[in-house]
Write a protein that holds these residues in place. Structure first.
Motif, mmCIF file in Angstrom:
data_model
loop_
_atom_site.group_PDB
_atom_site.id
_atom_site.type_symbol
_atom_site.label_atom_id
_atom_site.label_comp_id
_atom_site.label_asym_id
_atom_site.label_seq_id
_atom_site.Cartn_x
_atom_site.Cartn_y
_atom_site.Cartn_z
ATOM 1 N N ASN A 16 0.786 -1.237 0.000
ATOM 2 C CA ASN A 16 0.000 0.000 0.000
ATOM 3 C C ASN A 16 0.816 1.285 0.000
ATOM 4 N N ASP A 85 -3.215 2.611 3.882
ATOM 5 C CA ASP A 85 -4.212 2.089 2.944
ATOM 6 C C ASP A 85 -5.190 3.162 2.479
ATOM 7 N N ASP A 172 -7.331 -1.119 0.673
ATOM 8 C CA ASP A 172 -6.291 -2.001 1.202
ATOM 9 C C ASP A 172 -6.123 -3.181 0.256
#
Length: 283
Positions: A16, A85, A172
């Protein structure tokens, strides 16, 4: 570029972190990453951007973020708190840059960011999920983070906040096992937060409207319902009354796990804690 410092917290976020950094690069004078001793490629990726990174042992989000604020010694007017995220879009980044510039000398001291929420690759639009709102941008000398174990918020000491019109992304790329592991840890923090705050008054803390409503519902309504039953009612509310079923299979899985796994797990841990206290006093 805005007069803005972005602080990002990480732990094993190799999937991420690059996207998060790239999304704030165009508008951030400075980006600081606070890592909890990741064991994957997170640090390597962060350093490839030439960005400051500090490592600190994890306690909770609040304390980790406050460590970041302290160690960064921020000198920009605005601060952005971002999770790994989460990421800005081109439109939300442009809007943030404009608002920061326009409100240098106004009573607007905070900016609420709107997020779409992606679960198992699908943007959830129903179930009361969208838009997910958080006050994440604030003037450096006009805000601070609550010292809480769960659901910590940025609190403005004065002035007011405004909400972005454009959405950012909460996406995510980790799998469902990672989601379950993360929410198991969340549930333990929820229990600590429950016992610390169930009978506590807010004492005039200036939460933004969305956060204030959620906290009121959680502590004054949800937790007043019978343990065990409330998770079932939560599912019915999210899936049927808030139309979560319109999000298809992903919406069904999300609502079920949020209610019958996560919220019920919190209740089970609360029950366990009360049971342990009862047994202790019976000895």
């Amino acid at each position: 570029m805005a007069d803005l410092t972005t602080i990002i917290l990480t732990y094993n976020e190799e999937k991420n972190i690059a996207n998060a950094i790239n999304s704030v690069l165009p508008i951030s004078k400075r980006i600081v990453v606070i890592d909890s001793y990741s064991t994957d490629r997170t640090i390597e990726i962060v350093k490839s951007f030439g960005i400051e990174v500090y490592q600190n042992e994890w306690v909770n989000y609040s304390k980790q973020y406050q460590y970041g604020v302290n160690v960064a010694n921020i000198d920009t007017q605005w601060v952005l708190r971002l999770d790994a995220d989460e990421r800005l879009t081109a439109k939300s980044a442009e809007e943030i840059e404009i608002l920061c510039s326009e409100n240098k000398n106004t009573e607007i001291n905070g900016i609420i960011v709107r997020f779409t929420v992606t679960f198992m690759g699908k943007n959830l639009k129903y179930g009361g999920i969208y838009p997910f709102r958080k006050l994440l941008i604030y003037k450096n000398d006009k805000g601070y983070i609550e010292d809480r174990n769960m659901d910590e918020h940025i609190i403005l000491t004065e002035g007011r906040s405004i909400e972005l019109k454009n959405d950012s992304l909460h996406h995510d790329f980790k799998d469902l096992s990672a989601w379950i592991d993360k929410h198991n840890k969340y549930s333990s923090r929820e229990v600590v937060d429950y016992f610390e705050n169930i009978n506590k008054l807010e004492n005039g803390i200036k939460l933004n409207k969305s956060a204030k409503i959620k906290r009121f519902v959680k502590f004054k309504i949800y937790y007043k319902l019978p343990l065990g039953t409330r998770a079932h009612l939560y599912y019915i509310y999210r899936y049927y009354f808030k139309l979560g079923f319109l999000d298809g299979k992903e919406g069904k899985i999300f609502a079920f796990l949020q209610a019958y796994w996560y919220r019920f797990l919190v209740d089970a841990k609360i029950y366990e804690q009360n049971l342990m206290v009862k047994k202790k006093y019976e000895k």
